[in-house]
Design a protein around this motif. Structure first.
Motif, PDB file in Angstrom:
ATOM      1  N   ALA A  62       0.824  -1.205   0.000  1.00  0.00           N
ATOM      2  CA  ALA A  62       0.000   0.000   0.000  1.00  0.00           C
ATOM      3  C   ALA A  62       0.864   1.264   0.000  1.00  0.00           C
ATOM      4  CB  ALA A  62      -0.929   0.000   1.206  1.00  0.00           C
ATOM      5  N   LEU A  63       2.019   1.197   0.640  1.00  0.00           N
ATOM      6  CA  LEU A  63       2.937   2.335   0.669  1.00  0.00           C
ATOM      7  C   LEU A  63       3.552   2.579  -0.711  1.00  0.00           C
ATOM      8  CD1 LEU A  63       4.406   4.406   2.518  1.00  0.00           C
ATOM      9  CD2 LEU A  63       6.176   2.675   2.826  1.00  0.00           C
ATOM     10  N   VAL A  64       3.927   1.510  -1.394  1.00  0.00           N
ATOM     11  CA  VAL A  64       4.567   1.634  -2.708  1.00  0.00           C
ATOM     12  C   VAL A  64       3.543   1.949  -3.803  1.00  0.00           C
ATOM     13  CG1 VAL A  64       5.897   0.372  -4.457  1.00  0.00           C
ATOM     14  CG2 VAL A  64       6.500   0.169  -2.046  1.00  0.00           C
ATOM     15  N   TYR A  65       2.319   1.404  -3.662  1.00  0.00           N
ATOM     16  CA  TYR A  65       1.254   1.617  -4.653  1.00  0.00           C
ATOM     17  C   TYR A  65       0.061   2.283  -3.972  1.00  0.00           C
ATOM     18  CZ  TYR A  65       4.039  -1.714  -7.288  1.00  0.00           C
ATOM     19  OH  TYR A  65       5.063  -2.351  -7.926  1.00  0.00           O
ATOM     20  N   PRO A  66       0.150   3.571  -3.640  1.00  0.00           N
ATOM     21  CA  PRO A  66      -0.893   4.217  -2.833  1.00  0.00           C
ATOM     22  C   PRO A  66      -2.241   4.394  -3.526  1.00  0.00           C
ATOM     23  CG  PRO A  66       0.731   5.819  -3.546  1.00  0.00           C
ATOM     24  CD  PRO A  66       1.233   4.472  -3.956  1.00  0.00           C
ATOM     25  N   ARG A  67      -2.300   4.325  -4.829  1.00  0.00           N
ATOM     26  CA  ARG A  67      -3.570   4.552  -5.525  1.00  0.00           C
ATOM     27  C   ARG A  67      -4.389   3.281  -5.700  1.00  0.00           C
ATOM     28  NH1 ARG A  67      -2.337   9.264  -9.840  1.00  0.00           N
ATOM     29  NH2 ARG A  67      -0.799  10.284  -8.546  1.00  0.00           N
ATOM     30  N   SER A  96       9.496  -8.191  -3.848  1.00  0.00           N
ATOM     31  CA  SER A  96      10.573  -8.755  -4.664  1.00  0.00           C
ATOM     32  C   SER A  96      10.255  -8.668  -6.150  1.00  0.00           C
ATOM     33  CB  SER A  96      10.862 -10.206  -4.259  1.00  0.00           C
ATOM     34  OG  SER A  96       9.752 -11.006  -4.513  1.00  0.00           O
ATOM     35  N   ARG A  97       8.962  -8.662  -6.482  1.00  0.00           N
ATOM     36  CA  ARG A  97       8.566  -8.534  -7.880  1.00  0.00           C
ATOM     37  C   ARG A  97       7.124  -8.082  -7.931  1.00  0.00           C
ATOM     38  NH1 ARG A  97       9.076  -8.677 -12.945  1.00  0.00           N
ATOM     39  NH2 ARG A  97       8.432 -10.258 -14.432  1.00  0.00           N
ATOM     40  N   ALA A  98       6.837  -7.138  -8.812  1.00  0.00           N
ATOM     41  CA  ALA A  98       5.462  -6.668  -8.983  1.00  0.00           C
ATOM     42  C   ALA A  98       5.179  -6.481 -10.461  1.00  0.00           C
ATOM     43  CB  ALA A  98       5.239  -5.365  -8.239  1.00  0.00           C
ATOM     44  N   GLY A  99       4.048  -6.990 -10.867  1.00  0.00           N
ATOM     45  CA  GLY A  99       3.580  -6.809 -12.237  1.00  0.00           C
ATOM     46  C   GLY A  99       2.357  -5.902 -12.228  1.00  0.00           C
ATOM     47  N   ARG A 100       1.574  -5.996 -13.286  1.00  0.00           N
ATOM     48  CA  ARG A 100       0.360  -5.175 -13.361  1.00  0.00           C
ATOM     49  C   ARG A 100      -0.708  -5.663 -12.394  1.00  0.00           C
ATOM     50  NH1 ARG A 100      -0.433  -5.947 -19.363  1.00  0.00           N
ATOM     51  NH2 ARG A 100      -2.239  -6.916 -18.436  1.00  0.00           N
ATOM     52  N   ARG A 101      -0.741  -6.974 -12.136  1.00  0.00           N
ATOM     53  CA  ARG A 101      -1.839  -7.531 -11.330  1.00  0.00           C
ATOM     54  C   ARG A 101      -1.403  -8.211 -10.039  1.00  0.00           C
ATOM     55  NH1 ARG A 101      -6.174 -10.481 -14.881  1.00  0.00           N
ATOM     56  NH2 ARG A 101      -6.699 -10.922 -12.746  1.00  0.00           N
ATOM     57  N   VAL A 102      -0.151  -8.643  -9.966  1.00  0.00           N
ATOM     58  CA  VAL A 102       0.297  -9.420  -8.810  1.00  0.00           C
ATOM     59  C   VAL A 102       1.636  -8.890  -8.287  1.00  0.00           C
ATOM     60  CG1 VAL A 102       0.994 -11.730  -8.040  1.00  0.00           C
ATOM     61  CG2 VAL A 102      -0.894 -11.492  -9.649  1.00  0.00           C
ATOM     62  N   ALA A 103       1.753  -8.867  -6.964  1.00  0.00           N
ATOM     63  CA  ALA A 103       3.023  -8.512  -6.321  1.00  0.00           C
ATOM     64  C   ALA A 103       3.472  -9.684  -5.457  1.00  0.00           C
ATOM     65  CB  ALA A 103       2.862  -7.265  -5.466  1.00  0.00           C
ATOM     66  N   HIS A 104       4.751 -10.007  -5.552  1.00  0.00           N
ATOM     67  CA  HIS A 104       5.351 -11.051  -4.719  1.00  0.00           C
ATOM     68  C   HIS A 104       6.106 -10.336  -3.598  1.00  0.00           C
ATOM     69  CE1 HIS A 104       8.442 -14.049  -3.567  1.00  0.00           C
ATOM     70  NE2 HIS A 104       7.401 -14.833  -3.628  1.00  0.00           N
ATOM     71  N   VAL A 105       5.790 -10.704  -2.337  1.00  0.00           N
ATOM     72  CA  VAL A 105       6.325  -9.980  -1.182  1.00  0.00           C
ATOM     73  C   VAL A 105       6.981 -10.957  -0.217  1.00  0.00           C
ATOM     74  CG1 VAL A 105       5.755  -8.379   0.692  1.00  0.00           C
ATOM     75  CG2 VAL A 105       4.449  -8.302  -1.434  1.00  0.00           C
ATOM     76  N   LEU A 106       8.103 -10.538   0.341  1.00  0.00           N
ATOM     77  CA  LEU A 106       8.810 -11.286   1.380  1.00  0.00           C
ATOM     78  C   LEU A 106       8.809 -10.430   2.634  1.00  0.00           C
ATOM     79  CD1 LEU A 106      11.879 -12.271  -0.808  1.00  0.00           C
ATOM     80  CD2 LEU A 106       9.890 -13.689  -0.305  1.00  0.00           C
ATOM     81  N   ALA A 107       8.595 -11.062   3.801  1.00  0.00           N
ATOM     82  CA  ALA A 107       8.605 -10.318   5.061  1.00  0.00           C
ATOM     83  C   ALA A 107       9.273 -11.157   6.138  1.00  0.00           C
ATOM     84  CB  ALA A 107       7.176  -9.965   5.483  1.00  0.00           C
ATOM     85  N   GLU A 108       9.867 -10.477   7.101  1.00  0.00           N
ATOM     86  CA  GLU A 108      10.493 -11.148   8.236  1.00  0.00           C
ATOM     87  C   GLU A 108      10.123 -10.422   9.518  1.00  0.00           C
ATOM     88  OE1 GLU A 108      14.458 -13.354   6.620  1.00  0.00           O
ATOM     89  OE2 GLU A 108      14.710 -11.310   7.381  1.00  0.00           O
ATOM     90  N   ALA A 109       9.960 -11.208  10.587  1.00  0.00           N
ATOM     91  CA  ALA A 109       9.688 -10.659  11.912  1.00  0.00           C
ATOM     92  C   ALA A 109      10.821 -11.057  12.844  1.00  0.00           C
ATOM     93  CB  ALA A 109       8.366 -11.195  12.440  1.00  0.00           C
ATOM     94  N   TRP A 110      11.212 -10.148  13.723  1.00  0.00           N
ATOM     95  CA  TRP A 110      12.292 -10.427  14.664  1.00  0.00           C
ATOM     96  C   TRP A 110      12.003  -9.727  15.980  1.00  0.00           C
ATOM     97  CZ3 TRP A 110      12.456  -6.683  11.005  1.00  0.00           C
ATOM     98  CH2 TRP A 110      12.813  -5.402  11.409  1.00  0.00           C
ATOM     99  N   GLN A 111      12.805 -10.064  16.968  1.00  0.00           N
ATOM    100  CA  GLN A 111      12.667  -9.409  18.268  1.00  0.00           C
ATOM    101  C   GLN A 111      13.917  -8.608  18.615  1.00  0.00           C
ATOM    102  OE1 GLN A 111      11.034 -12.899  20.417  1.00  0.00           O
ATOM    103  NE2 GLN A 111       9.224 -11.603  20.692  1.00  0.00           N
TER     104      GLN A 111
END
Length: 131
Positions: A62-67, A96-111
């Motif tokens: 949402a931050l990268v594609y606000p519209r 990691s990759r975004a097209g017109r319809r789909v975005a592939h996202v990687l996330a990590e959580a740590w303490q």
């Protein structure tokens, strides 16, 4: 990002808040007793950790594609790497990759150390324009 987190009921329940450092978003899940899944260890519930990761990924898109409307998950895979201790958790995501319809996202959580994540997420999100 706080406004986005306020629109998501489960994000409000988890107490998620976003911290921006330049263009780098970190989402924080403050510790609360209700997040404990195994009181014998004690360890965080995997569902709350997964929700943190998914909402971090959504916030990053949402931050990268606000519209666009909020991205909708197509598939989500969470890997639990170690037990989450009863303390705050931080998460970051990258597209990691975004097209017109789909975005592939990687996330990590740590303490304590971002180099030692407690969980990671790989997900594809449907991108739809706001009408």
């Amino acid at each position: 990002m706080t406004a986005l987190m306020d629109t998501l009921p489960y994000a409000r329940f988890l107490g998620l808040r976003g911290e921006m450092e330049g263009d780098l978003l970190t989402v924080v899940m403050p510790f609360a007793d209700r997040l404990i899944g195994d009181p014998m260890l004690p360890a965080l519930h995997g569902g709350s950790t997964a929700a943190l990761l998914e909402m971090t990924a959504i916030a990053q898109v949402a931050l990268v594609y606000p519209r666009l409307r909020l991205p909708r998950p197509i598939n989500v895979t969470v890997s639990y790497l170690r037990s989450g201790r009863p303390q705050d958790v931080r998460a970051r995501a990258r597209i990691s990759r975004a097209g017109r319809r789909v975005a592939h996202v990687l996330a990590e959580a740590w303490q304590d150390d971002a180099a030692q994540p407690i969980a990671s997420l790989t997900a594809n999100f449907l991108l739809a324009e706001d009408n």
